[in-house]
Design an enzyme around this catalytic site. Structure first.
Site, PDB file in Angstrom:
ATOM      1  N   HIS A  91      30.967 -36.802  -6.521  1.00 19.65           N
ATOM      2  CA  HIS A  91      30.329 -37.818  -7.369  1.00 19.65           C
ATOM      3  C   HIS A  91      30.178 -37.347  -8.818  1.00 19.65           C
ATOM      4  CE1 HIS A  91      29.654 -40.314  -3.891  1.00 19.65           C
ATOM      5  NE2 HIS A  91      29.124 -39.276  -3.263  1.00 19.65           N
ATOM      6  N   ARG A 114       4.369   0.708  -6.584  1.00 24.71           N
ATOM      7  CA  ARG A 114       4.370  -0.223  -5.455  1.00 24.71           C
ATOM      8  C   ARG A 114       3.404  -1.384  -5.690  1.00 24.71           C
ATOM      9  NH1 ARG A 114       6.184   2.866  -0.679  1.00 24.71           N
ATOM     10  NH2 ARG A 114       4.950   1.580   0.708  1.00 24.71           N
ATOM     11  N   GLU A 116      19.669 -16.342 -13.408  1.00 25.42           N
ATOM     12  CA  GLU A 116      18.555 -15.552 -13.972  1.00 25.42           C
ATOM     13  C   GLU A 116      18.983 -14.157 -14.389  1.00 25.42           C
ATOM     14  OE1 GLU A 116      15.637 -15.795 -10.601  1.00 25.42           O
ATOM     15  OE2 GLU A 116      14.185 -15.795 -12.224  1.00 25.42           O
ATOM     16  N   TRP A 134      -3.043  -2.439  -1.569  1.00 24.23           N
ATOM     17  CA  TRP A 134      -2.677  -3.769  -2.052  1.00 24.23           C
ATOM     18  C   TRP A 134      -3.193  -4.732  -1.000  1.00 24.23           C
ATOM     19  CZ3 TRP A 134       0.629  -7.917  -0.934  1.00 24.23           C
ATOM     20  CH2 TRP A 134       0.871  -8.776  -2.024  1.00 24.23           C
ATOM     21  N   LYS A 157       7.499 -12.437 -14.971  1.00 30.68           N
ATOM     22  CA  LYS A 157       7.252 -12.473 -13.531  1.00 30.68           C
ATOM     23  C   LYS A 157       6.257 -13.563 -13.166  1.00 30.68           C
ATOM     24  CE  LYS A 157       7.703 -11.094  -9.318  1.00 30.68           C
ATOM     25  NZ  LYS A 157       8.922 -11.565  -8.638  1.00 30.68           N
ATOM     26  N   LYS A 184      19.249 -17.525  -8.704  1.00 32.24           N
ATOM     27  CA  LYS A 184      19.238 -16.059  -8.741  1.00 32.24           C
ATOM     28  C   LYS A 184      20.336 -15.547  -9.641  1.00 32.24           C
ATOM     29  CE  LYS A 184      16.419 -15.413  -7.584  1.00 32.24           C
ATOM     30  NZ  LYS A 184      15.114 -15.870  -7.194  1.00 32.24           N
ATOM     31  N   CYS A 187       0.827  -1.206   0.000  1.00 27.49           N
ATOM     32  CA  CYS A 187       0.000   0.000   0.000  1.00 27.49           C
ATOM     33  C   CYS A 187       0.864   1.261   0.000  1.00 27.49           C
ATOM     34  CB  CYS A 187      -0.876   0.039   1.241  1.00 27.49           C
ATOM     35  SG  CYS A 187      -1.903  -1.410   1.428  1.00 27.49           S
ATOM     36  N   GLU A 240      18.765 -22.059  -4.581  1.00 27.11           N
ATOM     37  CA  GLU A 240      18.103 -20.774  -4.802  1.00 27.11           C
ATOM     38  C   GLU A 240      19.119 -19.702  -5.224  1.00 27.11           C
ATOM     39  OE1 GLU A 240      15.464 -19.506  -5.398  1.00 27.11           O
ATOM     40  OE2 GLU A 240      15.720 -17.392  -4.911  1.00 27.11           O
ATOM     41  N   ASN A 281      -1.113   1.739   6.054  1.00 25.73           N
ATOM     42  CA  ASN A 281      -0.270   0.684   5.462  1.00 25.73           C
ATOM     43  C   ASN A 281       0.080  -0.292   6.568  1.00 25.73           C
ATOM     44  OD1 ASN A 281      -0.157   2.146   3.170  1.00 25.73           O
ATOM     45  ND2 ASN A 281       2.020   2.627   3.277  1.00 25.73           N
ATOM     46  N   GLY A 282       0.188  -1.571   6.241  1.00 27.93           N
ATOM     47  CA  GLY A 282       0.614  -2.548   7.244  1.00 27.93           C
ATOM     48  C   GLY A 282      -0.557  -3.386   7.713  1.00 27.93           C
TER      49      GLY A 282
HETATM   50  O1  M6R Z   1       4.655 -16.985  -8.685  1.00 31.78           O
HETATM   51  P1  M6R Z   1       5.346 -18.260  -8.367  1.00 31.78           P
HETATM   52  O2  M6R Z   1       6.012 -18.236  -7.037  1.00 31.78           O
HETATM   53  O3  M6R Z   1       4.489 -19.465  -8.508  1.00 31.78           O
HETATM   54  O4  M6R Z   1       6.506 -18.382  -9.464  1.00 31.78           O
HETATM   55  C1  M6R Z   1       7.280 -19.521  -9.569  1.00 31.78           C
HETATM   56  C2  M6R Z   1       8.492 -19.269 -10.455  1.00 31.78           C
HETATM   57  O5  M6R Z   1       8.086 -18.951 -11.749  1.00 31.78           O
HETATM   58  C3  M6R Z   1       9.374 -18.144  -9.901  1.00 31.78           C
HETATM   59  O6  M6R Z   1       9.787 -18.404  -8.595  1.00 31.78           O
HETATM   60  C4  M6R Z   1      10.615 -17.942 -10.767  1.00 31.78           C
HETATM   61  O7  M6R Z   1      11.463 -19.041 -10.642  1.00 31.78           O
HETATM   62  C5  M6R Z   1      11.326 -16.646 -10.369  1.00 31.78           C
HETATM   63  N1  M6R Z   1      11.696 -15.909 -11.535  1.00 31.78           N
HETATM   64  C6  M6R Z   1      12.549 -16.880  -9.559  1.00 31.78           C
HETATM   65  O8  M6R Z   1      13.291 -15.737  -9.308  1.00 31.78           O
END
Ligand code: M6R
Length: 598
Positions: free
Chosen positions: A497, A27, A481, A69, A593, A478, A2, A474, A95-96
């Site tokens: 291995h 936002r 990507e 939001w 996204k 990152k 928000c 993870e 907000n919050g």
């Molecule tokens: O909206 P979701 O969490 O379901 O999305 C899943 C993946 O598409 C998402 O986490 C994707 O791997 C991101 N780009 C990672 O940074």
């Protein structure tokens, strides 16, 4: 997340609020509204975009506005802010999260509530105070002392000069101009008009009039200096950061506080997730099946570790596009959980629909109120991270992990597989996570230096065990990507291995060596890569890495959840490698996204 804007001074408050709302659009929001104070309080609010909002050409000199939001209640006209009391004289934007709003509401018989929001309780509580003859400022102060949770609020009243604002764990900034004053949830809200700002602190309550402001904290008058920001309007949407991703990495302490707000009683060792499923669903559960994709899948791997460490329930985690249901399980005693920040990922929806088809109890852990997944599962737990605009998920990952930790403790307590004092230990670690993350963020300069030093590596390895393995996966995702470099996460013990064949002096290795990741064992793998000439960056909390690694990133000692604080350092590492290479960080090539195709 928000956004708040408030203005007092000239006659064009409607126009200034409209500009402020537009500036806050970045936002993310699902509804918006303003309240203008002229002859009384006039509220204009609705679901949808700011362009849809009918803003009048009134000559009001004071007004407050809000982009919402959703967290409590769907995006509807009624749930949009501002909210008013029964008299219609008090208007509030917020907000919050007000964690105890239901208890407070129960104390207000006779008051008519028009929305499902937590916010609406505030104007009604203020109304109660005003009917005792209190002035607006003391009335708001008394109400604030009753609120639990994280919040920033702005209050306007039909017959009182000025705007009363307050903050607790949610940012609020005051803008100064000649005979005009502003308030905003960040400087963006009023950057078109003034760059002279005062930052409010937690616990501050301020009375803003057209010629200045007075701030109080803990009953004392306090000074909040006026500073000049050097941003231009075009960078303001990112709050001065070059990229949304960088901003979102820095928002994590606050996002975590929001995920935890109102849900934990550390002393009692209890978690309240506000779920409506019968207790038997949890006490009789024999199996949890998690389905998710990408970063959310990695959060699922963390959830498995956490749930299995405090309950007797086995957890399987499946990449959603690979999900199949096999014979030999009882759907009546299985809970399927979709972890998805967007709530719209096609693969995850398909998997959870399969689980629904088999008659399992289904849950979602998501960031998006009203998303498709929330409409299909039996129960949703929101992570409350605020919108994430960068394609690379950062703050939503950490908030998913925090929420999964809450769920693990919740399940453990329901099944009595952990004691209250064991739960307290975990919740204390969880409670320490926001400040641990802040300490890592404060160390960004060192991490940036390392990123610059190793940015031209041929390939990047991330290694760890247990939760450290999930963080390694993870962190590698990152980096690949956003930098387009090859990066891989490995269970540290697996190197020998096969992957060890790839290790050279040009493959930097990040080793997660914190509490909860079997660091002593991983150190053997550190030695394996070092003897092949690879530079090693170790992340550890108690000096484990000091004598064995080329570089050490210190992680604050917070126990069980240390690997997730380490993850933030690796987010920053990925960010700075990608920035060095001039990548399109917020919108990496080929990625979206929200992936709504299967
Ligand atoms: O909206 P979701 O969490 O379901 O999305 C899943 C993946 O598409 C998402 O986490 C994707 O791997 C991101 N780009 C990672 O940074």
């Amino acid at each position: 997340m928000c956004g708040i804007i408030g203005y007092i001074g000239g006659e064009n408050s409607a126009g200034k609020l409209a500009t402020g709302l537009k500036n806050l659009e970045y936002r993310g929001y699902d509804s918006a509204g303003i309240a203008l104070i002229e002859d009384g309080v006039d509220v204009y609010k609705q679901e949808g975009t700011i362009d849809d909002l009918r803003i009048p050409s009134a000559k009001a000199q004071l007004g407050i506005g809000h982009t919402r939001w959703s967290t409590h209640g769907k995006p509807t006209d009624e749930n949009a802010h501002p909210h008013t009391d029964c008299t219609g004289d008090v208007a509030v934007v917020h907000n919050g999260i007000i964690a105890n709003y239901q208890d407070l509401k129960a104390e207000l018989p006779g008051h008519v509530f028009k929305s499902n929001t937590d916010t609406e309780v505030i104007p009604h509580l203020i109304e109660e105070q005003l009917t005792t003859g209190a002035e607006l400022l003391p009335a708001v102060k008394r109400v604030l002392s009753r609120l639990e949770g994280s919040f920033a609020i702005a209050v306007a009243h039909a017959e009182t000069d000025g705007i009363i604002v307050a903050r607790q764990d949610s940012p609020l900034v005051v803008g100064h101009d000649v005979d005009e004053m502003y308030v905003g949830s960040d400087v963006t809200a009023f950057i078109d008009y003034t760059k002279r700002v005062s930052y409010l602190h937690d616990g501050d309550i301020a009375h803003i009039t057209s010629d200045g402001f007075e701030v109080f904290n803990d009953g004392e008058r306090v000074d909040r200096p006026v500073e000049t920001v050097d941003w231009d309007a075009s960078s303001a949407g990112k709050a001065g950061y070059d990229h949304y991703m960088h901003k979102e990495i820095h928002e994590q302490p606050n996002a975590l506080r929001q995920a935890l707000s109102g849900r934990i009683d550390t002393l009692a060792g209890e978690v309240d997730l506000d779920v409506s499923l019968e207790d038997e669903v949890f006490t009789q559960c024999e199996h949890v099946q998690v389905v998710a994709c990408g970063t959310s899948y990695h959060a699922g791997l963390c959830a498995k570790r956490l749930i299995e460490s405090v309950t007797d329930v086995p957890v399987t985690v499946t990449i959603a596009s690979e999900y199949e249901v096999h014979d030999g399980f009882d759907p009546d005693t299985t809970i399927a959980i979709a972890i998805t920040q967007s709530g719209e990922t096609a693969d995850t929806l398909a998997a959870i629909r399969t689980a629904i088809g088999y008659g399992m109890t289904t849950m979602a852990i998501t960031n998006t109120v009203g998303s498709t997944v929330t409409r299909e599962v039996d129960e949703t737990v929101h992570i409350n991270a605020g919108p994430e605009i960068g394609v690379a998920a950062t703050k939503t990952f950490l908030s998913q992990v925090a929420t999964a930790t809450l769920f693990a403790v919740f399940l453990g307590r329901k099944r009595e597989t952990i004691t209250a004092s064991e739960a307290t230990t975990i919740l204390e670690s969880l409670r320490s996570l926001p400040s641990a993350v802040q300490e890592i963020l404060d160390d960004e300069r060192q991490i940036r230096k390392l990123a610059h030093e190793y940015a031209d590596g041929d390939s990047f390895f991330f290694i760890g065990r247990k939760a450290g393995h999930a963080v390694a996966l993870e962190s590698a995702l990152k980096l690949k990507e956003i930098s387009y470099d090859h990066a891989e996460g490995f269970a540290a013990g697996e190197l020998k291995h096969g992957p060890l064949a790839l290790v050279t002096p040009r493959t930097p290795v990040m080793a997660i060596l914190t509490e909860g990741t079997a660091p002593a064992e991983t150190l053997n793998n550190v030695k394996e890569v070092e003897s092949r000439g690879a530079p090693v960056i170790g992340l550890s909390s108690n000096g484990t890495a000091q004598s064995f690694c080329d570089h050490v990133i210190d992680v604050p000692e917070i126990g069980l959840l240390e690997p997730f604080a380490a993850n933030v350092a690796l987010q920053l590492f990925a960010y700075h490698v990608a920035k060095t290479k001039g990548r399109n960080i917020d919108k990496p090539r080929n990625l979206a996204k929200s992936v709504t195709v299967d």
